[in-house]
Design an enzyme around this catalytic site. Structure first.
Site, mmCIF file in Angstrom:
data_model
loop_
_atom_site.group_PDB
_atom_site.id
_atom_site.type_symbol
_atom_site.label_atom_id
_atom_site.label_comp_id
_atom_site.label_asym_id
_atom_site.label_seq_id
_atom_site.Cartn_x
_atom_site.Cartn_y
_atom_site.Cartn_z
ATOM 1 N N ARG A 138 -11.374 -28.201 -24.469
ATOM 2 C CA ARG A 138 -10.937 -29.591 -24.444
ATOM 3 C C ARG A 138 -10.871 -30.171 -25.744
ATOM 4 N NH1 ARG A 138 -12.627 -34.650 -21.757
ATOM 5 N NH2 ARG A 138 -11.733 -36.189 -23.047
ATOM 6 N N ASP B 107 -12.640 -32.588 -18.209
ATOM 7 C CA ASP B 107 -13.373 -33.817 -18.608
ATOM 8 C C ASP B 107 -14.573 -33.845 -17.550
ATOM 9 O OD1 ASP B 107 -13.649 -36.191 -19.630
ATOM 10 O OD2 ASP B 107 -12.712 -37.290 -17.699
ATOM 11 N N ASP C 160 -17.675 -36.357 -16.610
ATOM 12 C CA ASP C 160 -18.071 -37.783 -17.062
ATOM 13 C C ASP C 160 -19.300 -37.649 -16.153
ATOM 14 O OD1 ASP C 160 -15.960 -38.317 -18.649
ATOM 15 O OD2 ASP C 160 -15.016 -39.533 -17.102
HETATM 16 N N1 ATP Z 1 -21.060 -41.933 -18.734
HETATM 17 C C1 ATP Z 1 -20.338 -41.334 -19.592
HETATM 18 N N2 ATP Z 1 -19.845 -40.267 -19.192
HETATM 19 C C2 ATP Z 1 -19.117 -39.612 -20.380
HETATM 20 N N3 ATP Z 1 -18.926 -40.069 -21.444
HETATM 21 C C3 ATP Z 1 -19.252 -41.204 -21.838
HETATM 22 C C4 ATP Z 1 -20.090 -42.014 -20.861
HETATM 23 N N4 ATP Z 1 -20.388 -43.213 -21.657
HETATM 24 C C5 ATP Z 1 -19.772 -42.941 -22.740
HETATM 25 N N5 ATP Z 1 -18.969 -42.058 -22.977
HETATM 26 C C6 ATP Z 1 -18.548 -41.625 -23.930
HETATM 27 O O1 ATP Z 1 -17.098 -41.769 -24.104
HETATM 28 C C7 ATP Z 1 -16.458 -40.868 -24.986
HETATM 29 C C8 ATP Z 1 -15.250 -40.630 -24.592
HETATM 30 O O2 ATP Z 1 -15.080 -39.705 -23.426
HETATM 31 P P1 ATP Z 1 -14.046 -39.112 -22.778
HETATM 32 O O3 ATP Z 1 -13.237 -38.436 -24.085
HETATM 33 O O4 ATP Z 1 -14.381 -38.221 -21.890
HETATM 34 O O5 ATP Z 1 -13.317 -40.254 -22.515
HETATM 35 P P2 ATP Z 1 -12.000 -40.338 -21.248
HETATM 36 O O6 ATP Z 1 -12.268 -39.397 -20.406
HETATM 37 O O7 ATP Z 1 -10.780 -39.910 -22.161
HETATM 38 O O8 ATP Z 1 -12.173 -41.896 -20.647
HETATM 39 P P3 ATP Z 1 -13.261 -42.356 -19.825
HETATM 40 O O9 ATP Z 1 -14.428 -42.525 -20.532
HETATM 41 O O10 ATP Z 1 -12.215 -43.492 -19.305
HETATM 42 O O11 ATP Z 1 -13.404 -41.343 -18.623
HETATM 43 C C9 ATP Z 1 -17.483 -39.836 -25.214
HETATM 44 O O12 ATP Z 1 -17.443 -39.371 -26.347
HETATM 45 C C10 ATP Z 1 -18.768 -40.050 -24.603
HETATM 46 O O13 ATP Z 1 -19.604 -40.125 -25.530
HETATM 47 N N1 PH2 Z 2 -6.090 -39.433 -11.872
HETATM 48 C C1 PH2 Z 2 -6.706 -39.479 -12.882
HETATM 49 N N2 PH2 Z 2 -6.607 -40.206 -14.086
HETATM 50 C C2 PH2 Z 2 -7.353 -40.270 -14.886
HETATM 51 C C3 PH2 Z 2 -8.550 -39.256 -14.954
HETATM 52 C C4 PH2 Z 2 -8.783 -38.613 -14.154
HETATM 53 O O1 PH2 Z 2 -9.680 -37.832 -13.937
HETATM 54 N N3 PH2 Z 2 -7.940 -38.420 -13.094
HETATM 55 N N4 PH2 Z 2 -9.355 -39.614 -16.255
HETATM 56 C C5 PH2 Z 2 -9.104 -40.300 -17.250
HETATM 57 C C6 PH2 Z 2 -10.229 -40.436 -18.304
HETATM 58 O O2 PH2 Z 2 -11.292 -39.725 -17.875
HETATM 59 C C7 PH2 Z 2 -7.923 -41.256 -17.180
HETATM 60 N N5 PH2 Z 2 -6.987 -41.146 -16.052
#
Ligand code: ATP
Ligand code: PH2
Length: 297
Positions: free
Chosen positions: A210, A222, A224
């Site tokens: 990643r 990813d 989360d």
């Molecule tokens: N609940 C959470 N889970 C994962 N990451 C988090 C969370 N809250 C804040 N973050 C922060 O968000 C930042 C960006 O994470 P990441 O690159 O996975 O975002 P993304 O997947 O592109 O977008 P999104 O956050 O919308 O899913 C990370 O550096 C992390 O520290």
């Molecule tokens: N369908 C889909 N779209 C996204 C996704 C994902 O996991 N699935 N994750 C994102 C940022 O975490 C942004 N957009």
């Protein structure tokens, strides 16, 4: 890769905290008092504090010491075992502490013969709490990556009792033009503190190549952290820290998270601001057309 347990974590150690207490089985011990000496060893993920130089990202040893003195001078109890349990519980009530090992020495104990020291030592883990992790991948062998990520979370001891939803194929939401995602949701339990768990999830993302270049851009993996603890219960973690926001600030509006979550846990509930809402109900208000089940096999 060897399994990780909280025992292997970074540690904050405080030794020789001493005060007069009135614990003991004999009336004269409760009347006259004597010195008690306490050592505390706390498993705390220190990576963020080491990088940020910020006391709020670790455990203040001065606060722990003050708690210990309050317990020594409080009570009184008959047994030093009881005192040790109380101190361990205080330590584990601190949000970053994953394991507490507490030694209580009673150097003037009425042993009846000359002796060096008498002490008890208890080691306690923080209780496991329910946790929800959303998985996504849209580059490489997506199925293999999601399976490997789940295997790593389990093998590394990040989660126990893991159950994983069926995979869903989903249209990308936000970001640049990019391939379709495979998404899934894992529910399980963890003994890790939230920030430590997120750091370990990032390690697994990195193990799968990643890279963070474009916001919402394509990625091999990813992970989360959607929810930590039970919403509305004392074990729930709520945070507005941008490094770790809990619950995940966009989970409630993402069909690619809520549909697989509902698949693996039809009773699931999620905090949305001040309300705790059934995931089923949230799904009812979302456009689910971009989320398709993946045929088995
Ligand atoms: N609940 C959470 N889970 C994962 N990451 C988090 C969370 N809250 C804040 N973050 C922060 O968000 C930042 C960006 O994470 P990441 O690159 O996975 O975002 P993304 O997947 O592109 O977008 P999104 O956050 O919308 O899913 C990370 O550096 C992390 O520290
Ligand atoms: N369908 C889909 N779209 C996204 C996704 C994902 O996991 N699935 N994750 C994102 C940022 O975490 C942004 N957009």
């Amino acid at each position: 890769m060897t399994a990780w347990t909280p025992r292997d974590a970074d540690t904050v150690v405080l030794t020789g905290v001493r005060a007069t207490g009135y614990h003991g089985v004999f009336p004269e011990e409760k009347r006259d008092g004597q010195e008690f000496v306490v050592d505390v060893e706390l498993s705390v993920d220190l990576a963020r504090a080491g990088a940020s130089d910020d006391l709020t990202h670790t455990v203040s040893y001065a606060e722990v010491a003050a708690d210990v003195v309050a317990r020594i001078t409080g009570g009184p109890h008959d047994l030093i075992e009881t005192l040790a349990e109380e101190i361990a519980a205080d330590c584990l009530a601190r949000p970053l502490v994953e394991r507490a090992a507490v030694t209580v020495h009673k150097p003037q104990a009425p042993v009846g013969v000359p002796f060096g020291d008498v002490f008890v030592r208890v080691a306690r883990l923080r209780p496991a709490v329910p946790v929800v992790v959303a998985l996504g991948a849209n580059l490489g062998d997506r199925v293999a990556t999601l399976d490997a990520a789940v295997a790593a979370m389990v093998a590394d001891g990040l989660v126990t009792g893991a159950r994983v939803s069926r995979h869903v194929e989903t249209e990308p939401v936000g970001g640049p033009e990019q391939p379709a995602y495979l998404n899934a949701v894992l529910v399980g339990r963890t003994r890790l503190a939230p920030a430590h768990l997120l750091r370990r999830l990032h390690d697994i993302e990195a193990d799968h190549g990643r890279v963070r270049e474009v916001r919402w851009g394509a990625r091999t993996l990813d992970l989360d952290l959607v929810q930590y603890g039970r919403p509305g219960e004392p074990d729930e973690a709520v945070s507005i820290d941008p490094v770790l926001t809990l619950p995940h600030p966009r989970a409630h509006e993402r069909a690619f998270v809520l549909l697989p979550w509902d698949d693996v846990d039809p009773q699931a509930r999620l905090r949305v601001g001040d309300r705790v809402v059934a995931v089923r109900e949230l799904l009812g208000g979302l456009d689910r057309s971009g989320v398709r089940p993946v045929a088995a096999g």
